[in-house]
Scaffold this motif. Structure first.
Motif, mmCIF file in Angstrom:
data_model
loop_
_atom_site.group_PDB
_atom_site.id
_atom_site.type_symbol
_atom_site.label_atom_id
_atom_site.label_comp_id
_atom_site.label_asym_id
_atom_site.label_seq_id
_atom_site.Cartn_x
_atom_site.Cartn_y
_atom_site.Cartn_z
ATOM 1 N N ASN A 106 17.171 -16.840 -16.613
ATOM 2 C CA ASN A 106 16.571 -17.857 -15.756
ATOM 3 C C ASN A 106 15.783 -17.196 -14.624
ATOM 4 O OD1 ASN A 106 15.974 -20.321 -14.532
ATOM 5 N ND2 ASN A 106 17.916 -20.388 -13.440
ATOM 6 N N ALA A 107 16.362 -16.158 -14.019
ATOM 7 C CA ALA A 107 15.662 -15.445 -12.937
ATOM 8 C C ALA A 107 14.393 -14.782 -13.465
ATOM 9 C CB ALA A 107 16.591 -14.408 -12.316
ATOM 10 N N ALA A 108 14.473 -14.196 -14.669
ATOM 11 C CA ALA A 108 13.283 -13.563 -15.254
ATOM 12 C C ALA A 108 12.198 -14.600 -15.537
ATOM 13 C CB ALA A 108 13.660 -12.821 -16.536
ATOM 14 N N ALA A 111 10.508 -15.582 -12.291
ATOM 15 C CA ALA A 111 9.576 -14.550 -11.849
ATOM 16 C C ALA A 111 8.297 -14.601 -12.683
ATOM 17 C CB ALA A 111 10.229 -13.178 -11.959
ATOM 18 N N GLU A 112 8.441 -14.801 -13.986
ATOM 19 C CA GLU A 112 7.269 -14.898 -14.857
ATOM 20 C C GLU A 112 6.432 -16.126 -14.503
ATOM 21 O OE1 GLU A 112 6.284 -15.366 -19.622
ATOM 22 O OE2 GLU A 112 8.263 -14.642 -18.993
ATOM 23 N N LEU A 113 7.086 -17.234 -14.210
ATOM 24 C CA LEU A 113 6.382 -18.452 -13.816
ATOM 25 C C LEU A 113 5.612 -18.240 -12.511
ATOM 26 C CD1 LEU A 113 5.843 -21.459 -14.340
ATOM 27 C CD2 LEU A 113 7.932 -21.956 -13.064
ATOM 28 N N THR A 114 6.233 -17.558 -11.564
ATOM 29 C CA THR A 114 5.553 -17.260 -10.301
ATOM 30 C C THR A 114 4.332 -16.382 -10.538
ATOM 31 O OG1 THR A 114 7.648 -17.440 -9.123
ATOM 32 C CG2 THR A 114 5.869 -16.271 -8.000
ATOM 33 N N ASN A 118 0.419 -17.325 -9.822
ATOM 34 C CA ASN A 118 -0.472 -16.480 -9.023
ATOM 35 C C ASN A 118 -1.731 -16.127 -9.794
ATOM 36 O OD1 ASN A 118 1.239 -16.501 -6.826
ATOM 37 N ND2 ASN A 118 2.232 -14.574 -7.357
ATOM 38 N N GLN A 119 -1.610 -15.866 -11.095
ATOM 39 C CA GLN A 119 -2.781 -15.568 -11.925
ATOM 40 C C GLN A 119 -3.715 -16.764 -11.972
ATOM 41 O OE1 GLN A 119 -1.394 -14.447 -15.791
ATOM 42 N NE2 GLN A 119 -1.569 -12.258 -15.372
ATOM 43 N N ILE A 120 -3.158 -17.944 -12.153
ATOM 44 C CA ILE A 120 -3.968 -19.163 -12.203
ATOM 45 C C ILE A 120 -4.673 -19.369 -10.876
ATOM 46 C CG2 ILE A 120 -3.875 -21.686 -12.322
ATOM 47 C CD1 ILE A 120 -1.639 -21.329 -14.426
ATOM 48 N N GLU A 121 -3.947 -19.138 -9.778
ATOM 49 C CA GLU A 121 -4.525 -19.296 -8.441
ATOM 50 C C GLU A 121 -5.673 -18.308 -8.225
ATOM 51 O OE1 GLU A 121 -2.959 -18.171 -4.140
ATOM 52 O OE2 GLU A 121 -1.785 -19.776 -5.071
ATOM 53 N N GLN A 122 -5.481 -17.079 -8.684
ATOM 54 C CA GLN A 122 -6.511 -16.056 -8.523
ATOM 55 C C GLN A 122 -7.726 -16.342 -9.381
ATOM 56 O OE1 GLN A 122 -4.663 -12.319 -9.364
ATOM 57 N NE2 GLN A 122 -3.495 -12.282 -7.459
ATOM 58 N N SER A 123 -7.493 -16.822 -10.587
ATOM 59 C CA SER A 123 -8.641 -17.087 -11.478
ATOM 60 C C SER A 123 -9.413 -18.323 -11.059
ATOM 61 C CB SER A 123 -8.160 -17.237 -12.931
ATOM 62 O OG SER A 123 -7.362 -18.394 -13.065
#
Length: 125
Positions: A106-108, A111-114, A118-123
């Protein structure tokens, strides 16, 4: 003297600085659900092992006689009780291991979702 300000370049520089600061920050504060999950995992570790041999003591003579009788009965029923306790402990170990693995997964995933957000926000910027 009036200098023209390049708004697009300034905005791009600000976005880059925000991304850099965000990347430099330590992991986000755990959510209340994550804190509760950690508390439950710790509690699970404390209660994982079952013992068939609780101490029997008496404070007065009558309680001491009852404790002695219980000790004798417990000793004669050990052949019956111990396999049940061993099965319960085996199940508790397996369930605790499964829950710890699920919590780690769940923690992994969080982290992957975050990282994906961030990738979506940057793109998009």
């Amino acid at each position: 003297m009036s200098a023209e300000i390049d708004v697009a370049a300034t905005l791009a520089a600000l976005r880059a600085e925000v991304r850099a600061r965000r990347a430099a920050l330590p992991a986000a504060e755990p959510t209340p659900t994550e804190r509760e999950l950690q508390r439950v995992l710790e509690e699970l570790e404390y209660t994982r092992v079952v013992s068939a041999h609780w101490p029997l003591e008496g404070r007065n003579p009558l309680e001491q006689v009852v404790a002695l009788i219980n000790k004798v009965v417990r000793r004669y029923l050990r052949w019956y009780i111990n396999p049940i306790v061993e099965q319960q402990n085996s199940f508790n170990d397996t369930a605790a291991r499964a829950i710890r693995l699920l919590a780690a997964e769940n923690a992994a995933l969080r982290a992957e979702l975050t990282a994906l957000r961030n990738q979506i926000e940057q793109s998009s910027s």
